[in-house]
Design a protein around this motif. Structure first.
Motif, PDB file in Angstrom:
ATOM      1  N   PRO A  85     -28.429 -35.639   4.665  1.00 32.41           N
ATOM      2  CA  PRO A  85     -29.510 -35.419   5.640  1.00 32.41           C
ATOM      3  C   PRO A  85     -29.016 -35.325   7.077  1.00 32.41           C
ATOM      4  N   TRP A  86     -27.826 -35.813   7.369  1.00 30.02           N
ATOM      5  CA  TRP A  86     -27.317 -35.772   8.728  1.00 30.02           C
ATOM      6  C   TRP A  86     -26.938 -34.361   9.147  1.00 30.02           C
ATOM      7  N   ASN A  87     -26.733 -33.448   8.178  1.00 28.66           N
ATOM      8  CA  ASN A  87     -26.403 -32.066   8.519  1.00 28.66           C
ATOM      9  C   ASN A  87     -27.626 -31.265   8.941  1.00 28.66           C
ATOM     10  N   LYS A  88     -28.818 -31.757   8.664  1.00 32.27           N
ATOM     11  CA  LYS A  88     -30.039 -31.036   9.009  1.00 32.27           C
ATOM     12  C   LYS A  88     -30.597 -31.426  10.375  1.00 32.27           C
ATOM     13  N   LEU A  89     -29.910 -32.297  11.091  1.00 35.87           N
ATOM     14  CA  LEU A  89     -30.380 -32.689  12.415  1.00 35.87           C
ATOM     15  C   LEU A  89     -30.053 -31.611  13.435  1.00 35.87           C
ATOM     16  N   GLY A  90     -31.007 -31.299  14.274  1.00 38.12           N
ATOM     17  CA  GLY A  90     -30.774 -30.348  15.350  1.00 38.12           C
ATOM     18  C   GLY A  90     -30.126 -31.043  16.536  1.00 38.12           C
ATOM     19  N   PRO A  91     -29.687 -30.276  17.512  1.00 38.79           N
ATOM     20  CA  PRO A  91     -29.044 -30.890  18.678  1.00 38.79           C
ATOM     21  C   PRO A  91     -30.023 -31.661  19.558  1.00 38.79           C
ATOM     22  N   ASN A  92     -31.309 -31.384  19.434  1.00 37.86           N
ATOM     23  CA  ASN A  92     -32.275 -32.085  20.278  1.00 37.86           C
ATOM     24  C   ASN A  92     -33.101 -33.106  19.497  1.00 37.86           C
ATOM     25  N   ASP A  93     -32.639 -33.523  18.323  1.00 38.33           N
ATOM     26  CA  ASP A  93     -33.300 -34.587  17.560  1.00 38.33           C
ATOM     27  C   ASP A  93     -32.765 -35.933  18.004  1.00 38.33           C
ATOM     28  N   GLN A  94     -33.652 -36.794  18.436  1.00 36.66           N
ATOM     29  CA  GLN A  94     -33.230 -38.129  18.857  1.00 36.66           C
ATOM     30  C   GLN A  94     -33.284 -39.053  17.649  1.00 36.66           C
ATOM     31  N   TYR A  95     -32.149 -39.573  17.254  1.00 35.91           N
ATOM     32  CA  TYR A  95     -32.104 -40.502  16.137  1.00 35.91           C
ATOM     33  C   TYR A  95     -31.725 -41.899  16.580  1.00 35.91           C
ATOM     34  N   LYS A  96     -31.385 -42.080  17.843  1.00 37.31           N
ATOM     35  CA  LYS A  96     -31.112 -43.418  18.352  1.00 37.31           C
ATOM     36  C   LYS A  96     -32.435 -44.105  18.690  1.00 37.31           C
ATOM     37  N   PHE A  97     -32.433 -45.410  18.627  1.00 39.58           N
ATOM     38  CA  PHE A  97     -33.643 -46.163  18.936  1.00 39.58           C
ATOM     39  C   PHE A  97     -33.989 -46.071  20.417  1.00 39.58           C
ATOM     40  N   PHE A  98     -32.966 -46.110  21.285  1.00 40.43           N
ATOM     41  CA  PHE A  98     -33.187 -46.094  22.717  1.00 40.43           C
ATOM     42  C   PHE A  98     -31.985 -45.441  23.372  1.00 40.43           C
ATOM     43  N   SER A  99     -32.221 -44.482  24.237  1.00 33.57           N
ATOM     44  CA  SER A  99     -31.126 -43.860  24.983  1.00 33.57           C
ATOM     45  C   SER A  99     -31.471 -43.905  26.466  1.00 33.57           C
ATOM     46  N   VAL A 100     -30.506 -44.284  27.275  1.00 35.80           N
ATOM     47  CA  VAL A 100     -30.759 -44.518  28.687  1.00 35.80           C
ATOM     48  C   VAL A 100     -30.666 -43.234  29.501  1.00 35.80           C
ATOM     49  N   ASN A 101     -29.563 -42.503  29.380  1.00 33.11           N
ATOM     50  CA  ASN A 101     -29.298 -41.384  30.273  1.00 33.11           C
ATOM     51  C   ASN A 101     -29.387 -40.016  29.625  1.00 33.11           C
ATOM     52  N   VAL A 102     -29.688 -39.916  28.348  1.00 31.94           N
ATOM     53  CA  VAL A 102     -29.641 -38.636  27.650  1.00 31.94           C
ATOM     54  C   VAL A 102     -31.050 -38.118  27.411  1.00 31.94           C
ATOM     55  N   ASP A 103     -31.295 -36.868  27.845  1.00 32.33           N
ATOM     56  CA  ASP A 103     -32.559 -36.198  27.545  1.00 32.33           C
ATOM     57  C   ASP A 103     -32.296 -35.248  26.376  1.00 32.33           C
ATOM     58  N   TYR A 104     -32.742 -35.628  25.193  1.00 33.43           N
ATOM     59  CA  TYR A 104     -32.415 -34.882  23.984  1.00 33.43           C
ATOM     60  C   TYR A 104     -33.092 -33.519  23.933  1.00 33.43           C
ATOM     61  N   SER A 105     -34.154 -33.313  24.674  1.00 30.99           N
ATOM     62  CA  SER A 105     -34.835 -32.026  24.629  1.00 30.99           C
ATOM     63  C   SER A 105     -34.050 -30.928  25.341  1.00 30.99           C
ATOM     64  N   LYS A 106     -33.091 -31.275  26.186  1.00 33.33           N
ATOM     65  CA  LYS A 106     -32.328 -30.287  26.943  1.00 33.33           C
ATOM     66  C   LYS A 106     -30.919 -30.053  26.397  1.00 33.33           C
ATOM     67  N   LEU A 107     -30.560 -30.688  25.297  1.00 32.50           N
ATOM     68  CA  LEU A 107     -29.222 -30.514  24.743  1.00 32.50           C
ATOM     69  C   LEU A 107     -29.109 -29.183  24.009  1.00 32.50           C
ATOM     70  N   LYS A 108     -27.919 -28.594  24.054  1.00 35.12           N
ATOM     71  CA  LYS A 108     -27.648 -27.351  23.345  1.00 35.12           C
ATOM     72  C   LYS A 108     -26.632 -27.617  22.246  1.00 35.12           C
ATOM     73  N   LYS A 109     -26.676 -26.803  21.211  1.00 34.41           N
ATOM     74  CA  LYS A 109     -25.765 -26.976  20.089  1.00 34.41           C
ATOM     75  C   LYS A 109     -24.383 -26.477  20.468  1.00 34.41           C
ATOM     76  N   GLU A 110     -23.371 -27.314  20.181  1.00 35.31           N
ATOM     77  CA  GLU A 110     -22.007 -26.949  20.524  1.00 35.31           C
ATOM     78  C   GLU A 110     -21.146 -26.649  19.305  1.00 35.31           C
ATOM     79  N   GLY A 111     -21.558 -27.085  18.140  1.00 34.79           N
ATOM     80  CA  GLY A 111     -20.720 -26.934  16.955  1.00 34.79           C
ATOM     81  C   GLY A 111     -21.229 -25.849  16.030  1.00 34.79           C
ATOM     82  N   PRO A 112     -20.485 -25.541  14.969  1.00 31.94           N
ATOM     83  CA  PRO A 112     -20.884 -24.511  14.010  1.00 31.94           C
ATOM     84  C   PRO A 112     -21.924 -25.023  13.027  1.00 31.94           C
ATOM     85  N   ASP A 113     -22.606 -24.097  12.367  1.00 30.00           N
ATOM     86  CA  ASP A 113     -23.531 -24.440  11.292  1.00 30.00           C
ATOM     87  C   ASP A 113     -22.753 -24.628  10.003  1.00 30.00           C
ATOM     88  N   PHE A 114     -23.142 -25.614   9.218  1.00 29.91           N
ATOM     89  CA  PHE A 114     -22.503 -25.835   7.928  1.00 29.91           C
ATOM     90  C   PHE A 114     -23.482 -25.554   6.825  1.00 29.91           C
TER      91      PHE A 114
END
Length: 82
Positions: A53-82
């Motif tokens: 299931p970890w391969n189906k996460l998008g780059p803007n999916d927040q899976y941490k309980f709490f993040s201080v400085n990261v806005d997950y909605s603005k992240l872009k994908k950097e790696g390849p699709d598997f």
């Protein structure tokens, strides 16, 4: 057991806040473990239909309980699709 705790609380009223905080801490810990078991991508309950299931996460999916400085909605994908 609950009868014994209530008896102690009646005899010693100063123990009531202790019982409340211990109960709230235990409840919070149980709810957090339940959250990890149900929504964490590292846990796979259905190995046949969704073995990784970890391969189906998008780059803007927040899976941490709490993040201080990261806005997950603005992240872009950097790696390849598997």
């Amino acid at each position: 057991m609950l009868r014994h705790i209530l008896g102690q609380a009646k005899k010693h009223p100063s123990l009531i806040p202790l019982f409340i905080f211990i109960g709230a801490g235990g409840t919070g810990a149980a709810l957090y473990v339940l959250r990890l078991a149900m929504f964490n991508p590292d846990v796979s309950w259905d190995r046949k239909n969704n073995p990784e299931p970890w391969n189906k996460l998008g780059p803007n999916d927040q899976y941490k309980f709490f993040s201080v400085n990261v806005d997950y909605s603005k992240l872009k994908k950097e790696g390849p699709d598997f």
